[in-house]
Structure formats: C-alpha cells, structure tokens
Design an enzyme around this catalytic site. Structure first.
Site, mmCIF file in Angstrom:
data_model
loop_
_atom_site.group_PDB
_atom_site.id
_atom_site.type_symbol
_atom_site.label_atom_id
_atom_site.label_comp_id
_atom_site.label_asym_id
_atom_site.label_seq_id
_atom_site.Cartn_x
_atom_site.Cartn_y
_atom_site.Cartn_z
ATOM 1 N N SER A 140 0.860 -1.187 0.000
ATOM 2 C CA SER A 140 0.000 0.000 0.000
ATOM 3 C C SER A 140 0.891 1.230 0.000
ATOM 4 C CB SER A 140 -0.866 -0.007 1.267
ATOM 5 O OG SER A 140 -1.406 1.278 1.506
ATOM 6 N N TYR A 153 -1.481 -1.329 10.459
ATOM 7 C CA TYR A 153 -1.592 -1.430 8.989
ATOM 8 C C TYR A 153 -0.329 -0.885 8.321
ATOM 9 C CZ TYR A 153 -3.640 -1.169 4.310
ATOM 10 O OH TYR A 153 -3.895 -1.334 2.967
#
Ligand SMILES: NC(=O)c1ccc[n+]([C@@H]2O[C@H](COP(=O)([O-])OP(=O)(O)OC[C@H]3O[C@@H](n4cnc5c(N)ncnc54)[C@H](O)[C@@H]3O)[C@@H](O)[C@H]2O)c1
Length: 253
Positions: A140, A153
C-alpha cells in the site's frame, strides 16, 4: 489471451482488488485458484466461469492448515502454479498505538504479513517445479507515507515491501520474480467503509473525478498492473515496489 497457460493462486479473491485480479486473469486465459474468506461471493464468482477456469476455495489464511489445503487444492485442480498474488488484507483504523490491543495488533500482522509468508512458503516449491514464476504482494502507499490512526496497517505494509525485496534476492536463482505493489485509493469496501468513517472523500483530499491526481481507482486498474507483473513482459522486473496510486505519493499537499 495474455495469460493462456498460466496457473495463478490469488488470495482475497472473492472481493475488491483480488476479485478484479482473478477476473482479469481468467478472462485473459489464466486458470485461477482464488482463496479467502467471503465464501458466498467467492462461490458466485467461480460459478460465472467454466470448470477449471476459476476455482474458489474458502479459507482463513491465518491458519496454517487452511493455507496448506488451499495450496494442495491448487496442485490437484490446476496441476501446479506459475504465479501467486497475495492480496488478502485488513485495514483496522482509528486507533493510536497505545489504544491497540495485543489481539488487534496480532490479527493485523497475521492477515497482512504472516499469511503472505505462509502462502509463499507453501507455494515456492510449486513455482520452482514450474521452472520459475512471479509473486506479487499487495502492499500500500502506507508503506511510504501514511495517515493518523493506522499503526499496525502501516507497519505491515512496509514489512510486505521489505519481505518482497528480500525474497527477490533469494529466489532469483530459481527464476522466481517477487514484487510489491504500493496501491493507492481504490473503490472497494475497504476504502468505502473508511471514507464513510472519515466523513467522505473530500475530507481526505480524495476524489472520484477522473481528471484529478490521487483519484479513487476502479479495482480493475490495479488488476491490470498486477497482470503486468505476472506477465512475461515483466521479465526484468523483480525486487520492485511499484506505485499504482494515481499520483497519490507524488502529491505534497
Ligand atoms: N482499497 C484500497 O484503497 C487499498 C489501498 C491500498 C492497499 N490495499 C490492499 O489491497 C488488498 C485488497 O483489499 P481490497 O481493497 O480489495 O479490500 P477487500 O476488503 O474487498 O478485500 C480484502 C480481502 O481479504 C480477504 N481476507 C481478509 N482476511 C482474510 C483471512 N484471514 N483469510 C483469508 N482472506 C482474508 C477478504 O475475504 C477479502 O476478500 C489488501 O491487502 C489491502 O490492504 C487496498
């Protein structure tokens, strides 16, 4: 038929980017085994394709025995594997580090990082037996630049990049390429849930407008980039962290 003859294992294949990738590859001739939660969506997806073109296997990738049985199913149903797309992931938001419980931390590591380790460990012998292959790990933009409230995350996505680079070194000898993709904002339930919680796209400086930098992509726009990394056209691409983010990381403000 860009992927005729390729046998691909895709995690998180029932929804979002994983689903778009499974569809794109199968539509272009690959035979795909999709693995993940969301069994109803997965079965409906497989039902749209002919026998053996796209198979879905419901499994929790945080459980070693379920990873093993999904990989065994791929061996039996597809006869081997040429590529892996590790797309399954979760995005817990809204907590600074001191408010994150051990269970929340460990679950995020288990799904976003350890599952990739387990899937790669189980499938590398199959790629080697096929004479080489391609592994695409979905990271990401959070690996490089992040937002408040997502410590686990951000940590896992940076780790996915590190793991991918390292594996690229160890497995070049087996003609296995390993790349990470730094994905920007994509219209999947993960993003749409997050946008709702944050008060809409505008509040985060994001947009659905096609002529805007850092717009919100359609999942198919990520699938085609993943397809490139799987394809023989990417024969010289390994150890990379490829940005597919509509310019999100290029923007200062
Ligand atoms: N949507 C975005 O804007 C965006 C941005 C950057 C990166 N990503 C990454 O893309 C990937 C796909 O996310 P998405 O946006 O398609 O969201 P999504 O929620 O539609 O997909 C996530 C998938 O992971 C699967 N999954 C979750 N936990 C699992 C488990 N324990 N075992 C097996 N499967 C499990 C789910 O079943 C689901 O199919 C994720 O790794 C995510 O971090 C998404």
């Amino acid at each position: 038929m860009m992927f005729a003859g390729k046998r691909v294992f895709v995690t998180g294949a029932a929804t979002g980017i994983g689903r778009a990738t499974a569809e794109y590859l199968a539509d272009e001739g690959a035979r795909v085994l999709g693995a993940g939660l969301d069994g109803e969506e997965g079965k409906a997806l497989a039902g749209r394709y002919g026998e053996g073109q796209l198979i879905f296997r419901e499994c929790d990738l945080t459980r070693e025995e379920e990873v093993q049985s999904a990989v065994t199913a791929a061996t039996e149903r597809l006869g081997g594997l040429d590529a892996i797309v590790n797309c399954a992931g979760i995005y817990p938001t809204g907590k600074r580090l001191e408010d994150v419980s051990d269970a929340e931390w460990e679950k995020t590591i288990a799904v976003n990082l350890t599952a990739i380790f387990r899937v790669c460990r189980a499938t590398l012998p199959l790629l080697r037996a096929a004479g080489g292959g391609s592994i695409v790990n979905i990271a990401s933009v959070h690996a490089d630049a992040t937002v408040p409230g997502v410590p686990a995350y951000a940590a896992t996505k940076a780790a996915v990049v590190g793991l991918s680079r390292q594996m690229a070194l160890d497995y070049a000898v087996d003609r296995i390429r390993v790349n990470a993709v730094l994905v920007g904002s994509v219209a999947t339930r993960m993003t749409l849930d997050g946008l709702e919680a944050a008060g809409g796209a505008d509040a985060l400086g994001l947009s659905f407008e096609p002529n805007r930098i850092a717009r919100i992509a359609n999942p198919s726009e990520i699938a085609s980039a993943i397809g490139f990394l799987i394809s023989d056209a990417a024969s010289f691409v390994t150890g990379s962290a490829m940005q597919v983010d509509g310019g999100l990381l290029a923007r200062l403000l």
